[in-house]
Design a protein around this motif. Structure first.
Motif, PDB file in Angstrom:
ATOM      1  N   UNK A 413       0.833  -1.199   0.000  1.00 49.33           N
ATOM      2  CA  UNK A 413       0.000   0.000   0.000  1.00 49.33           C
ATOM      3  C   UNK A 413       0.868   1.250   0.000  1.00 49.33           C
ATOM      4  N   UNK A 414       1.886   1.270   0.862  1.00 46.41           N
ATOM      5  CA  UNK A 414       2.715   2.461   0.987  1.00 46.41           C
ATOM      6  C   UNK A 414       3.597   2.689  -0.235  1.00 46.41           C
ATOM      7  N   UNK A 415       3.931   1.641  -0.955  1.00 51.34           N
ATOM      8  CA  UNK A 415       4.792   1.782  -2.121  1.00 51.34           C
ATOM      9  C   UNK A 415       4.025   2.243  -3.357  1.00 51.34           C
ATOM     10  N   UNK A 416       2.791   1.808  -3.508  1.00 49.23           N
ATOM     11  CA  UNK A 416       2.069   2.073  -4.755  1.00 49.23           C
ATOM     12  C   UNK A 416       0.823   2.943  -4.595  1.00 49.23           C
ATOM     13  N   UNK A 417      -0.067   2.596  -3.694  1.00 46.49           N
ATOM     14  CA  UNK A 417      -1.339   3.317  -3.578  1.00 46.49           C
ATOM     15  C   UNK A 417      -1.167   4.665  -2.903  1.00 46.49           C
TER      16      UNK A 417
END
Length: 465
Positions: A413-417
């Motif tokens: 989540x933290x890397x992409x969204x």
């Protein structure tokens, strides 16, 4: 009594562009006919039948310089514009008022002299006069050589002038209640031509010209409510802010009581009759209801969810964004690589007008269905649809949030969204734009596209509260 004028600024989008108005200010009166021949029996017979006999109204269209305002150059109306112009007056003014207020009202209150001019009456402040009312007995109408019965908006603009001027006539008979002036006292400014619709609306005016004087404010309110109609007026209220809306509603209430108590006229019944006449006879259509726009629905806490499942058939039918699909697929692959979790779909859940949760539906290696939630705050401009998302901390304490904080779930989540949502500004809209108002699915899909990059977007079926 004082003569009251309805003016239209060159800055008004309802009139003409600045360039066109500049050209009009330099017009040559040689372009207009000098006068109309005395032999116009067909027109005179028609006017006598529909205005003079039933209402004792004299319509003067043959040019007489002494009738015009001193120091103004105006041109005569073309003969072929007389009957169409007055037919609109009959259809959209005389008939609605006589139906709502009765024939006796019209015989007493309708102005008895109507003077028609072909050109506008040009002023020194980059505006020109479209109509004037004098002593509750006379109305002058200008710019009628540009009248077009085939153009509904052209008719509506001129009928707003007629209703505006007749309101002045009523006010010259029964004065405006003192309470009306107090609503916006201190905000009236005769230098109105440089003001914008949006700025004056926030102050509680339906138009820049309404801000010029309380007498014009009263007439503009009646003209806009009756002729522009309920959808337009509700849009005006929605875009006026809390202070502007409160003032507009207070003025509306005073006007309603004024017409009802002194003339036995129900403002809203009159509005309905005028709207019916405009739509039936001139094909006028309502503007789009901005309160049903997606940004306004978010701001009104009416939106529940938007669901995105790339395998759904509507993406095959209507397409999807390659940029967002890449983000989604990277997020899905990362979830699987971190802990063998399979992403099924995502959802945006709107808990309030300013808070939203990003929700991921996924399965673990045991094929158990799980949900992960992440909270965001929403900053939204309802007029432009511009949206900014910010990560909200701390988050909730339910199982969904615990799942989201899992060490094998949160990194994806933290890397992409997260960076995709917080590092951009978006526009809230009904998407895709190929689903138009004539489609049964119109407004059943919604989402966001990156501001300035319409090809970068996400959307899905939307549900409402």
């Amino acid at each position: 009594m004082k003569k009251l004028f309805l003016l239209y600024t060159v800055f008004s989008v309802l009139l003409v562009s600045c360039r066109k108005s500049d050209e009009n200010l330099d017009i040559s009166m040689d372009d207009y006919t000098v006068d109309i021949p005395a032999t116009s029996s067909a027109v005179d017979t028609w006017l006598n039948t529909y205005f003079n006999v039933p209402w004792n109204i004299n319509v003067q269209y043959r040019f007489a310089l002494y009738e015009a305002e001193y120091a103004k150059n105006v041109a005569p109306i073309e003969l072929n514009k007389v009957q169409p112009s007055m037919q609109a007056v009959l259809t959209c003014f005389i008939n609605p008022y006589s139906k709502i207020a009765g024939a006796s009202f019209g015989k007493v209150q309708f102005p008895k002299q109507w003077v028609l001019y072909g050109s506008g009456s040009y002023n020194t402040d980059n505006s020109y006069t479209l109509g004037s009312a004098t002593n509750a007995r006379r109305v002058d109408l200008y710019d009628l050589n540009n009248f077009s019965a085939a153009n509904g908006e052209n008719v509506r603009r001129r009928m707003r002038t007629v209703h505006h001027e007749f309101t002045h006539c009523l006010n010259q008979s029964i004065p405006i209640p003192p309470a009306f002036e107090l609503v916006s006292k201190g905000d009236y400014d005769p230098e109105w031509t440089t003001k914008t619709d949006s700025a004056t609306r926030m102050l509680g005016f339906v138009s820049p010209y309404a801000s010029s004087a309380y007498t014009e404010d009263f007439a503009e309110m009646v003209g806009h409510i009756v002729v522009e109609g309920p959808v337009w007026y509700n849009n005006c209220l929605a875009q006026a802010g809390a202070t502007g809306k409160a003032r507009l509603k207070e003025k509306e209430s005073i006007i309603y009581q004024y017409l009802l108590n002194y003339f036995n006229i129900d403002l809203y019944k009159l509005q309905a009759e005028v709207q019916s006449a405009l739509k039936t006879s001139y094909g006028v259509v309502d503007p789009e209801d901005v309160t049903l726009s997606f940004p306004y629905r978010i701001a009104g806490n009416a939106v529940n969810t938007i669901t995105i499942n790339p395998s759904a058939t509507h993406y095959t039918t209507y397409g999807s964004s390659a940029a967002f699909t890449t983000v989604y697929n990277n997020y899905k692959a990362s979830l699987f690589s971190l802990g063998s979790r399979t992403l099924d779909s995502i959802q945006f859940v709107f808990s309030t007008a300013t808070q939203m949760a990003f929700r991921a539906y996924y399965r673990n290696s045991a094929n158990t269905n799980l949900v992960a939630d992440y909270d965001f705050t929403i900053a939204l401009n309802t007029s432009t649809g511009l949206v900014s998302f910010s990560k909200k901390m701390p988050e909730g304490t339910t199982t969904n949030y615990s799942n989201g904080a899992n060490a094998q779930v949160q990194p994806a989540f933290e890397q992409y969204i997260l960076p995709y949502l917080v590092n951009r500004q978006f526009i809230a809209a009904y998407l895709p734009t190929t689903i138009t108002s004539g489609n049964a699915l119109y407004r059943s899909f919604a989402g966001f596209y990156v501001n300035g990059t319409a090809t970068n977007y996400f959307y899905g079926p939307v549900t409402y509260k």
